[in-house]
Design an enzyme around this catalytic site. Structure first.
Site, PDB file in Angstrom:
ATOM      1  N   SER A   1       1.180  -0.721   0.358  1.00 39.08           N
ATOM      2  CA  SER A   1      -0.028  -0.180  -0.571  1.00 39.08           C
ATOM      3  C   SER A   1       0.759   0.924   0.277  1.00 39.08           C
ATOM      4  CB  SER A   1      -0.482  -0.651   1.230  1.00 39.08           C
ATOM      5  OG  SER A   1       0.305   0.180   2.678  1.00 39.08           O
TER       6      SER A   1
ATOM      7  N   LYS B   1      12.712   8.451  12.957  1.00 34.81           N
ATOM      8  CA  LYS B   1      13.741   8.666  11.334  1.00 34.81           C
ATOM      9  C   LYS B   1      14.901   9.488  11.607  1.00 34.81           C
ATOM     10  CE  LYS B   1       9.811   6.468   9.257  1.00 34.81           C
ATOM     11  NZ  LYS B   1      10.830   5.450   8.132  1.00 34.81           N
TER      12      LYS B   1
ATOM     13  N   TYR C   1       8.332   7.904  16.522  1.00 33.53           N
ATOM     14  CA  TYR C   1       8.083   7.892  14.669  1.00 33.53           C
ATOM     15  C   TYR C   1       9.139   8.996  14.390  1.00 33.53           C
ATOM     16  CZ  TYR C   1       6.888   8.940   9.833  1.00 33.53           C
ATOM     17  OH  TYR C   1       7.211   8.958   8.327  1.00 33.53           O
TER      18      TYR C   1
ATOM     19  N   SER D   1      11.793  10.208   6.533  1.00 36.20           N
ATOM     20  CA  SER D   1      10.660  11.317   6.647  1.00 36.20           C
ATOM     21  C   SER D   1      11.367  12.751   6.990  1.00 36.20           C
ATOM     22  CB  SER D   1       9.462  10.708   7.860  1.00 36.20           C
ATOM     23  OG  SER D   1       8.655  11.532   7.455  1.00 36.20           O
TER      24      SER D   1
ATOM     25  N   SER E   1      -1.932   8.339   1.925  1.00 37.82           N
ATOM     26  CA  SER E   1      -1.586   6.837   1.780  1.00 37.82           C
ATOM     27  C   SER E   1      -2.671   6.395   3.502  1.00 37.82           C
ATOM     28  CB  SER E   1      -0.476   6.291   2.257  1.00 37.82           C
ATOM     29  OG  SER E   1      -0.406   6.853   3.900  1.00 37.82           O
TER      30      SER E   1
ATOM     31  N   ILE F   1       3.109   4.674  -0.173  1.00 34.56           N
ATOM     32  CA  ILE F   1       4.499   4.733  -1.239  1.00 34.56           C
ATOM     33  C   ILE F   1       4.652   3.569  -1.466  1.00 34.56           C
ATOM     34  CG2 ILE F   1       6.704   5.967  -1.119  1.00 34.56           C
ATOM     35  CD1 ILE F   1       5.467   7.753   1.042  1.00 34.56           C
TER      36      ILE F   1
END
Length: 325
Positions: free
Chosen positions: A58, A207, A203, A190, A238, A60
């Protein structure tokens, strides 16, 4: 004469800066990538390469698979959901622009946090295609919750998925690339890995860690003719918010994105990412404004950027990152 030369250099630098700024303001990627999208190598230059894409079911990753299939790349598609991977494969083959055959796409489902399986999966791919030219570490998970409300177990979960998963799979594949003295490792990071994103401590922290791991790898692999490309997307449409972690273990956000939000399409993000890969760009920023320009300001002028972010305030920053403005 010296005065004239200095004045000429100052004017030239000013004009160059102005041109750079104009390109940035009309682009949805960093300036080098924007120029390469116009004048550099296109994804079609990757035709014939064997490309392994994780998180290909799914978002990207799925869009990257479509772009590469239309560019003539042989594909290994990995994610947890086999049925979704099979659907992606069939969609690739059904496209009028697809340049590969059914045998050129290998569906290989597994969980990237199943670290003990990585060497076996690498061998399966090498037995099927005999080589891997490009590994795209795209599988990942996002998170939303206030910093103080996040359980440490959530940090550990996201670190396994977003950091150790790509690191482990890359480490399992690297001996093959080192032996061949060629290859490319790609990791989808990201813009939250460049500038801390509020309400996403796990998150953003992951990253930032990804940047450190793979910047280090790039330096070490230079003598082996192995390039490392880090893709840093901003807000993109997304399913990530549906499966996003919160602050509590096992809880998911279950929040679909609204079509009215200001986000880049997955197809556009995939195309720009593939341009960056084709041109072996070290790092690529892919985002619409104002997020893109805010990241530029924060990194070019760190103290001012942090002050400006604080002045914008939490509510405004959240609106920007969630595509509300």
């Amino acid at each position: 004469m010296l005065t004239f030369l200095l004045e000429f250099l100052a004017v030239s630098a000013g004009l160059l800066g102005l041109v750079w700024f104009i390109i940035l303001m009309v682009s949805d990627a960093d300036v080098p990538l924007s120029l390469r999208a116009k004048f550099g190598k296109q994804p079609e230059s990757l035709a014939g390469k064997v490309v392994w894409v994780t998180g290909a079911s799914s978002g990207i990753g799925e869009a990257i698979a479509y772009c590469l299939a239309e560019s003539g790349c042989k594909l290994v598609l990995t994610a947890r959901r086999k049925e979704r991977l099979e659907k992606v494969k069939q969609t690739c083959l059904a496209s009028a622009f697809c340049k590969v055959k059914e045998d050129d796409i290998l569906v290989l489902p597994f969980d990237v946090v199943d670290f003990d399986s990585h060497e076996k999966k690498v061998q399966e791919v090498l037995e099927y295609f005999h080589t891997v030219d490009i590994l795209i570490n795209n599988a990942g998970k996002t998170q939303r919750a206030a910093w103080m409300d996040v359980e440490l177990s959530v940090d550990r979960e996201l670190y396994d998925v977003n950091v150790l998963g790509p690191v482990s799979l890359t480490q399992a594949l690297l001996p093959h690339m080192v032996e061949r003295k060629q290859g490319q490792i790609v990791v989808v990071s990201s813009l939250a890995g460049k500038v801390g994103a509020p309400m996403s401590r796990a998150y953003a922290g992951c990253k930032h860690a990804v940047q450190g791991y793979f910047d280090t790898l790039r330096t070490e692999m230079a003598l082996n003719n192995i390039d490392v490309t880090i893709i840093c997307p901003g807000p993109v449409f997304s399913e990530v918010l549906i499966h996003a972690a919160t602050g509590k273990k096992g809880e998911v956000l279950d929040k679909p994105m609204a079509v009215t939000e200001k986000r880049m399409t997955a197809n556009r993000c995939a195309y720009l990412s593939c341009v960056a890969i084709a041109n072996r760009q070290y790092e690529a920023w892919v985002s619409q404004h104002p997020v893109l320009v805010l990241v530029y300001i924060s990194l070019l002028f760190p103290d001012f950027g942090k002050w400006f972010m604080a002045k914008l305030g939490l509510k405004q920053l959240l609106a920007l990152r969630e595509g509300k403005q």
